[in-house]
Motif scaffolding. Structure first.
Motif, PDB file in Angstrom:
ATOM      1  N   ILE A  58      56.568  46.536  46.715  1.00  0.00           N
ATOM      2  CA  ILE A  58      57.811  45.929  46.219  1.00  0.00           C
ATOM      3  C   ILE A  58      57.953  44.464  46.632  1.00  0.00           C
ATOM      4  N   VAL A  59      58.450  43.670  45.697  1.00  0.00           N
ATOM      5  CA  VAL A  59      58.904  42.313  46.015  1.00  0.00           C
ATOM      6  C   VAL A  59      60.396  42.287  45.682  1.00  0.00           C
ATOM      7  N   LYS A  60      61.200  41.948  46.674  1.00  0.00           N
ATOM      8  CA  LYS A  60      62.660  41.967  46.485  1.00  0.00           C
ATOM      9  C   LYS A  60      63.227  40.583  46.793  1.00  0.00           C
ATOM     10  N   ILE A  61      64.146  40.145  45.961  1.00  0.00           N
ATOM     11  CA  ILE A  61      64.832  38.866  46.229  1.00  0.00           C
ATOM     12  C   ILE A  61      66.334  39.108  46.216  1.00  0.00           C
ATOM     13  N   ILE A  62      66.983  38.667  47.281  1.00  0.00           N
ATOM     14  CA  ILE A  62      68.443  38.738  47.350  1.00  0.00           C
ATOM     15  C   ILE A  62      68.928  37.301  47.331  1.00  0.00           C
TER      16      ILE A  62
ATOM     17  N   SER B  16      71.458  30.053  45.347  1.00  0.00           N
ATOM     18  CA  SER B  16      71.058  29.581  46.681  1.00  0.00           C
ATOM     19  C   SER B  16      70.980  30.762  47.651  1.00  0.00           C
ATOM     20  N   GLY B  17      70.507  30.481  48.853  1.00  0.00           N
ATOM     21  CA  GLY B  17      70.427  31.515  49.902  1.00  0.00           C
ATOM     22  C   GLY B  17      69.508  32.660  49.542  1.00  0.00           C
ATOM     23  N   LEU B  18      68.351  32.341  48.967  1.00  0.00           N
ATOM     24  CA  LEU B  18      67.427  33.409  48.562  1.00  0.00           C
ATOM     25  C   LEU B  18      66.720  33.997  49.782  1.00  0.00           C
ATOM     26  N   THR B  19      66.688  35.318  49.828  1.00  0.00           N
ATOM     27  CA  THR B  19      65.903  36.017  50.856  1.00  0.00           C
ATOM     28  C   THR B  19      64.807  36.781  50.133  1.00  0.00           C
ATOM     29  N   LEU B  20      63.564  36.404  50.379  1.00  0.00           N
ATOM     30  CA  LEU B  20      62.440  37.066  49.726  1.00  0.00           C
ATOM     31  C   LEU B  20      61.841  38.101  50.676  1.00  0.00           C
ATOM     32  N   VAL B  21      61.745  39.304  50.203  1.00  0.00           N
ATOM     33  CA  VAL B  21      61.231  40.402  51.041  1.00  0.00           C
ATOM     34  C   VAL B  21      60.029  41.037  50.358  1.00  0.00           C
ATOM     35  N   ARG B  22      58.949  41.156  51.084  1.00  0.00           N
ATOM     36  CA  ARG B  22      57.772  41.907  50.584  1.00  0.00           C
ATOM     37  C   ARG B  22      57.694  43.171  51.417  1.00  0.00           C
ATOM     38  N   GLU B  23      57.830  44.316  50.754  1.00  0.00           N
ATOM     39  CA  GLU B  23      57.853  45.584  51.486  1.00  0.00           C
ATOM     40  C   GLU B  23      57.073  46.672  50.771  1.00  0.00           C
ATOM     41  N   THR B  24      56.802  47.734  51.495  1.00  0.00           N
ATOM     42  CA  THR B  24      56.100  48.895  50.941  1.00  0.00           C
ATOM     43  C   THR B  24      56.923  50.141  51.214  1.00  0.00           C
ATOM     44  N   ARG B  25      57.067  50.969  50.176  1.00  0.00           N
ATOM     45  CA  ARG B  25      57.635  52.308  50.371  1.00  0.00           C
ATOM     46  C   ARG B  25      56.457  53.273  50.362  1.00  0.00           C
ATOM     47  N   LYS B  26      56.191  53.861  51.500  1.00  0.00           N
ATOM     48  CA  LYS B  26      54.977  54.653  51.666  1.00  0.00           C
ATOM     49  C   LYS B  26      55.237  56.134  51.441  1.00  0.00           C
ATOM     50  N   TYR B  27      54.426  56.721  50.556  1.00  0.00           N
ATOM     51  CA  TYR B  27      54.453  58.163  50.316  1.00  0.00           C
ATOM     52  C   TYR B  27      53.021  58.670  50.471  1.00  0.00           C
ATOM     53  N   PRO B  28      52.821  59.980  50.511  1.00  0.00           N
ATOM     54  CA  PRO B  28      51.443  60.463  50.612  1.00  0.00           C
ATOM     55  C   PRO B  28      50.611  59.994  49.412  1.00  0.00           C
ATOM     56  N   VAL B  29      49.462  59.423  49.659  1.00  0.00           N
ATOM     57  CA  VAL B  29      48.489  58.890  48.688  1.00  0.00           C
ATOM     58  C   VAL B  29      48.996  57.645  47.944  1.00  0.00           C
ATOM     59  N   VAL B  30      50.198  57.694  47.383  1.00  0.00           N
ATOM     60  CA  VAL B  30      50.694  56.532  46.635  1.00  0.00           C
ATOM     61  C   VAL B  30      51.764  55.775  47.427  1.00  0.00           C
ATOM     62  N   SER B  31      52.070  54.585  46.944  1.00  0.00           N
ATOM     63  CA  SER B  31      53.105  53.783  47.595  1.00  0.00           C
ATOM     64  C   SER B  31      53.779  52.893  46.559  1.00  0.00           C
TER      65      SER B  31
ATOM     66  N   VAL C 275      58.038  49.905  54.949  1.00  0.00           N
ATOM     67  CA  VAL C 275      57.306  48.977  55.819  1.00  0.00           C
ATOM     68  C   VAL C 275      57.617  47.552  55.384  1.00  0.00           C
ATOM     69  N   LEU C 276      58.040  46.745  56.331  1.00  0.00           N
ATOM     70  CA  LEU C 276      58.379  45.353  56.027  1.00  0.00           C
ATOM     71  C   LEU C 276      57.164  44.478  56.315  1.00  0.00           C
ATOM     72  N   HIS C 277      56.710  43.694  55.315  1.00  0.00           N
ATOM     73  CA  HIS C 277      55.532  42.844  55.511  1.00  0.00           C
ATOM     74  C   HIS C 277      55.892  41.385  55.744  1.00  0.00           C
ATOM     75  N   HIS C 278      56.849  40.898  54.969  1.00  0.00           N
ATOM     76  CA  HIS C 278      57.124  39.468  55.027  1.00  0.00           C
ATOM     77  C   HIS C 278      58.560  39.188  54.594  1.00  0.00           C
ATOM     78  N   VAL C 279      59.194  38.275  55.310  1.00  0.00           N
ATOM     79  CA  VAL C 279      60.555  37.854  54.949  1.00  0.00           C
ATOM     80  C   VAL C 279      60.572  36.335  54.931  1.00  0.00           C
ATOM     81  N   GLN C 280      61.191  35.768  53.912  1.00  0.00           N
ATOM     82  CA  GLN C 280      61.321  34.315  53.841  1.00  0.00           C
ATOM     83  C   GLN C 280      62.725  33.972  53.353  1.00  0.00           C
ATOM     84  N   ILE C 281      63.382  33.088  54.084  1.00  0.00           N
ATOM     85  CA  ILE C 281      64.732  32.674  53.700  1.00  0.00           C
ATOM     86  C   ILE C 281      64.676  31.228  53.215  1.00  0.00           C
ATOM     87  N   SER C 282      65.296  30.989  52.069  1.00  0.00           N
ATOM     88  CA  SER C 282      65.249  29.639  51.493  1.00  0.00           C
ATOM     89  C   SER C 282      66.368  28.776  52.073  1.00  0.00           C
TER      90      SER C 282
END
Lengths: 107, 140
Positions: free
Chosen positions: B131-135, B113-128, B19-26
């Motif tokens: 994740i915060v990812k930066i490219i 430079s060119g940072l892409t910040l991604v806030r996402e969730t990997r969803k499984y039953p009960v737990v998840s 699940v993608l929550h937020h994307v920000q490009i610098s």
């Protein structure tokens, strides 16, 4: 009675059709450069179509900054407006998530 | 019986959704992005869905009174876990603070430079997986 059935059927289909709407999930921006140094506006986007909301990775957003850089190879991209939106074509069945970025190429 | 096992296995397999929550490009310095080296940083924490956990407990218990108690517990938990959020609840959100030190490790020259910040969730039953990812791109 038959007409009422037809009307309710049309209303039902119409309601589903109207639900094909767009939802703004998040938005972010960096500082916009002054007009004097703005050369051209550039744009890049990436999306994923989701059938039954199945999505196993978000890798489709990884190359947006690279796309923007390719459009401005000898400068800097400033005033980057990142928009993350979701589109519902048909509830539960057909969705799309789109991430787009606008920016100014500054040399 | 076999069919229900297949359905459960299938549900576990397909529930590993991203699940993608937020994307920000610098801001982007094209000389670094086009001439530098790509790097990726990922920090994460385990999220827990108490609603799903109590739901599983309700399904596993034989006692009707325990099931009722779990239903009440689920209701009480929902009262103080309401409000907007991204992903599931975690016990500590300090995992996101590590991003900058990891970034220093990936790009010691700090010429990135060119940072892409991604806030996402990997969803499984009960737990998840929250994740915060930066490219980004680094030039030494």
């Amino acid at each position: 009675m038959n007409q009422l059935k037809h009307l309710s059927f049309i209303l039902f289909i119409g309601l589903f059709g109207l639900m094909g709407c767009t939802h703004l999930v998040s938005l972010s921006t960096t500082s916009v450069p002054p007009k004097a140094v703005q050369t051209k506006k550039i744009y890049a986007e990436s999306d994923r179509f989701m059938f039954f909301l199945f999505n196993f990775d978000n890798d489709y957003v990884d190359n947006i900054s690279l796309d923007l850089a390719r459009q401005c190879p000898k400068g800097k991209v400033q005033g980057v407006l990142t928009k993350h939106e979701s589109v519902t074509y048909f509830p539960l069945i057909a969705h799309k998530v789109k991430v787009s970025a606008n920016g100014y190429c500054v040399r | 019986m076999m069919m229900s096992k297949i359905i459960i296995l299938f549900t576990f397999f397909i529930s590993g959704c991203a699940v993608l929550h937020h994307v920000q490009i610098s801001e982007i310095d094209s000389s670094i992005v086009l001439g530098g080296e790509r790097f990726e940083i990922k920090v994460s924490e385990i999220g827990v869905s108490f609603k799903e956990a109590t739901g599983v407990a309700k399904a596993l218990t034989q006692s009707e009174s325990t099931r009722k108690d779990l239903g009440k517990l689920q209701e009480y938990l929902s009262y103080f876990q309401m409000g907007p959020r991204t992903g599931q609840h975690v016990f500590n959100d300090d995992y996101a603070d590590k991003v900058f030190s990891v970034l220093k490790g990936k790009c010691p020259s700090l010429n990135y430079s060119g940072l892409t910040l991604v806030r996402e969730t990997r969803k499984y039953p009960v737990v998840s997986g929250e994740i915060v990812k930066i490219i980004g791109f680094c030039k030494s």
